[in-house]
Design an enzyme around this catalytic site. Structure first.
Site, PDB file in Angstrom:
ATOM      1  N   ASP A  21      84.956 -20.134   4.967  1.00  0.00           N
ATOM      2  CA  ASP A  21      85.295 -20.606   6.308  1.00  0.00           C
ATOM      3  C   ASP A  21      85.386 -19.425   7.280  1.00  0.00           C
ATOM      4  O   ASP A  21      85.713 -18.312   6.872  1.00  0.00           O
ATOM      5  CB  ASP A  21      86.645 -21.349   6.236  1.00  0.00           C
ATOM      6  CG  ASP A  21      86.839 -22.271   7.423  1.00  0.00           C
ATOM      7  OD1 ASP A  21      85.926 -22.393   8.254  1.00  0.00           O
ATOM      8  OD2 ASP A  21      87.936 -22.857   7.515  1.00  0.00           O
ATOM      9  N   HIS A  38      76.837 -18.003  10.810  1.00  0.00           N
ATOM     10  CA  HIS A  38      76.382 -18.595   9.545  1.00  0.00           C
ATOM     11  C   HIS A  38      75.392 -17.665   8.851  1.00  0.00           C
ATOM     12  O   HIS A  38      75.396 -17.526   7.631  1.00  0.00           O
ATOM     13  CB  HIS A  38      75.750 -19.967   9.790  1.00  0.00           C
ATOM     14  CG  HIS A  38      76.737 -20.988  10.285  1.00  0.00           C
ATOM     15  ND1 HIS A  38      77.967 -21.150   9.700  1.00  0.00           N
ATOM     16  CD2 HIS A  38      76.680 -21.890  11.304  1.00  0.00           C
ATOM     17  CE1 HIS A  38      78.631 -22.110  10.350  1.00  0.00           C
ATOM     18  NE2 HIS A  38      77.874 -22.555  11.320  1.00  0.00           N
ATOM     19  N   LEU A 132      75.528 -14.489 -14.033  1.00  0.00           N
ATOM     20  CA  LEU A 132      76.403 -15.281 -13.157  1.00  0.00           C
ATOM     21  C   LEU A 132      75.886 -16.717 -13.040  1.00  0.00           C
ATOM     22  O   LEU A 132      74.709 -16.942 -12.770  1.00  0.00           O
ATOM     23  CB  LEU A 132      76.476 -14.650 -11.760  1.00  0.00           C
ATOM     24  CG  LEU A 132      77.448 -15.343 -10.800  1.00  0.00           C
ATOM     25  CD1 LEU A 132      78.895 -15.094 -11.217  1.00  0.00           C
ATOM     26  CD2 LEU A 132      77.243 -14.875  -9.370  1.00  0.00           C
TER      27      LEU A 132
HETATM   28  C1  FPP Z   1      82.391 -22.732   7.678  1.00  0.00           C
HETATM   29  O1  FPP Z   1      82.620 -21.922   8.797  1.00  0.00           O
HETATM   30  C2  FPP Z   1      81.037 -22.500   7.178  1.00  0.00           C
HETATM   31  C3  FPP Z   1      80.063 -23.457   7.054  1.00  0.00           C
HETATM   32  C4  FPP Z   1      80.283 -24.868   7.402  1.00  0.00           C
HETATM   33  C5  FPP Z   1      78.698 -23.110   6.589  1.00  0.00           C
HETATM   34  C6  FPP Z   1      78.614 -22.120   5.471  1.00  0.00           C
HETATM   35  C7  FPP Z   1      77.235 -21.674   5.341  1.00  0.00           C
HETATM   36  C8  FPP Z   1      76.846 -20.418   4.948  1.00  0.00           C
HETATM   37  C9  FPP Z   1      77.772 -19.362   4.548  1.00  0.00           C
HETATM   38  C10 FPP Z   1      75.418 -20.030   4.938  1.00  0.00           C
HETATM   39  C11 FPP Z   1      74.476 -20.885   4.163  1.00  0.00           C
HETATM   40  C12 FPP Z   1      74.618 -20.915   2.705  1.00  0.00           C
HETATM   41  C13 FPP Z   1      73.729 -20.454   1.803  1.00  0.00           C
HETATM   42  C14 FPP Z   1      73.770 -20.961   0.405  1.00  0.00           C
HETATM   43  C15 FPP Z   1      72.746 -19.417   2.103  1.00  0.00           C
HETATM   44  P1  FPP Z   1      82.901 -22.602  10.208  1.00  0.00           P
HETATM   45  O2  FPP Z   1      81.602 -22.822  10.905  1.00  0.00           O
HETATM   46  O3  FPP Z   1      83.697 -23.851  10.017  1.00  0.00           O
HETATM   47  O4  FPP Z   1      83.726 -21.506  10.935  1.00  0.00           O
HETATM   48  P2  FPP Z   1      84.856 -21.735  12.043  1.00  0.00           P
HETATM   49  O5  FPP Z   1      85.957 -22.506  11.366  1.00  0.00           O
HETATM   50  O6  FPP Z   1      85.247 -20.356  12.418  1.00  0.00           O
HETATM   51  O7  FPP Z   1      84.232 -22.502  13.162  1.00  0.00           O
END
Ligand code: FPP
Length: 244
Positions: A21, A38, A132
């Site tokens: 997150d 992201h 892994l």
């Molecule tokens: C949460 O942060 C994150 C996500 C919903 C997306 C996670 C995706 C990745 C790390 C990249 C893609 C994955 C792979 C497998 C390559 P948020 O957007 O909710 O952050 P915020 O709470 O600060 O808004």
């Protein structure tokens, strides 16, 4: 299992799960679009796979896209899907180089066909790898996973293959997306939120939870070590009594 980190012996969790997150906030702090956060989160994830393996962890499961994340803007959803697409293109080669096995959990039927076929390709290409055991949750929700498991068990009962009295915890476990994985020992959630947001609801029953304010793109090897140190301070009793 015990392992040594920087000369000190620790109990190393066999399975670590992470709610990645804070990508959006990481970008916002830098006056950048959320998509950049992201992308940086994706980079942090690649590094995390290396770091966690070298720390002695065998299973690593991350929440990349939840069943609720479709509610985000079209741009943000397609941005995350494109990061995933690009990641999958080189994933088989990278995993094989590192002897890493990759699996995907969640309802993949809602994903674009090209992503589904890349997922099948990577899973197939890495299935012999013994390093892994890396699992990515995409279009995943713990309730949705349990609902799908219940539907599949109900079908077996209807077909006479299973008696209702035979529906044990173990039978339910075998019908979950994670049937090949042990339950996580440690759940990490970054960026200061302290909830599980529909992640691995069944599997986290006895996990230790570690919450940190660090945003996912900044979460590095040192942060994993902090989480393992925290895990070592916990006294895991699985509902029993200390010392028994
Ligand atoms: C949460 O942060 C994150 C996500 C919903 C997306 C996670 C995706 C990745 C790390 C990249 C893609 C994955 C792979 C497998 C390559 P948020 O957007 O909710 O952050 P915020 O709470 O600060 O808004």
């Amino acid at each position: 299992m015990q392992g040594e980190i920087d000369g000190v012996t620790y109990e190393i969790p066999q399975h670590v799960a992470v709610i990645m997150d804070g990508n959006g906030r990481w970008a916002k702090k830098r006056l950048m679009p959320r998509g950049i956060g992201h992308r940086q989160g994706g980079k942090a994830l690649e590094q995390a796979c290396e770091d966690i393996w070298h720390l002695g962890v065998k299973y690593f499961t991350v929440y990349a896209f939840s069943t609720e994340n479709w509610k985000r803007s079209v741009e943000e959803v397609s941005g995350i899907m494109n990061i995933l697409r690009n990641y999958l293109k080189t994933a088989a080669e990278r995993c094989n180089r590192e002897n890493m096995r990759m699996r995907v959990i969640g309802d993949r039927t809602a994903l674009d066909e090209d992503i589904q076929s890349e997922i099948r390709r990577v899973e197939e290409a890495t299935k012999q790898n013994t390093g892994l055991q890396f699992t990515v949750a995409i279009n995943y929700g713990g309730r949705d996973e349990i609902r799908r498991a219940v539907a599949s068990i109900a079908k077996e009962v209807e077909e006479g293959k299973l008696d209702p009295s035979g529906v044990t915890d173990e039978v339910i476990r075998q019908h979950l997306d994670t049937w090949e994985l042990p339950d996580p020992d440690l759940l990490i959630r970054t960026s200061g939120e302290e909830r599980i947001s529909n992640f691995l609801l069944w599997q986290l029953a006895y996990a230790e939870f570690y919450f940190t304010d660090v945003l996912w793109p900044d979460f590095d090897r040192k942060c994993f070590i902090e989480a393992i140190k925290y895990y070592n301070q916990r006294d895991r009793r699985y509902g029993g009594v200390k010392g028994k």
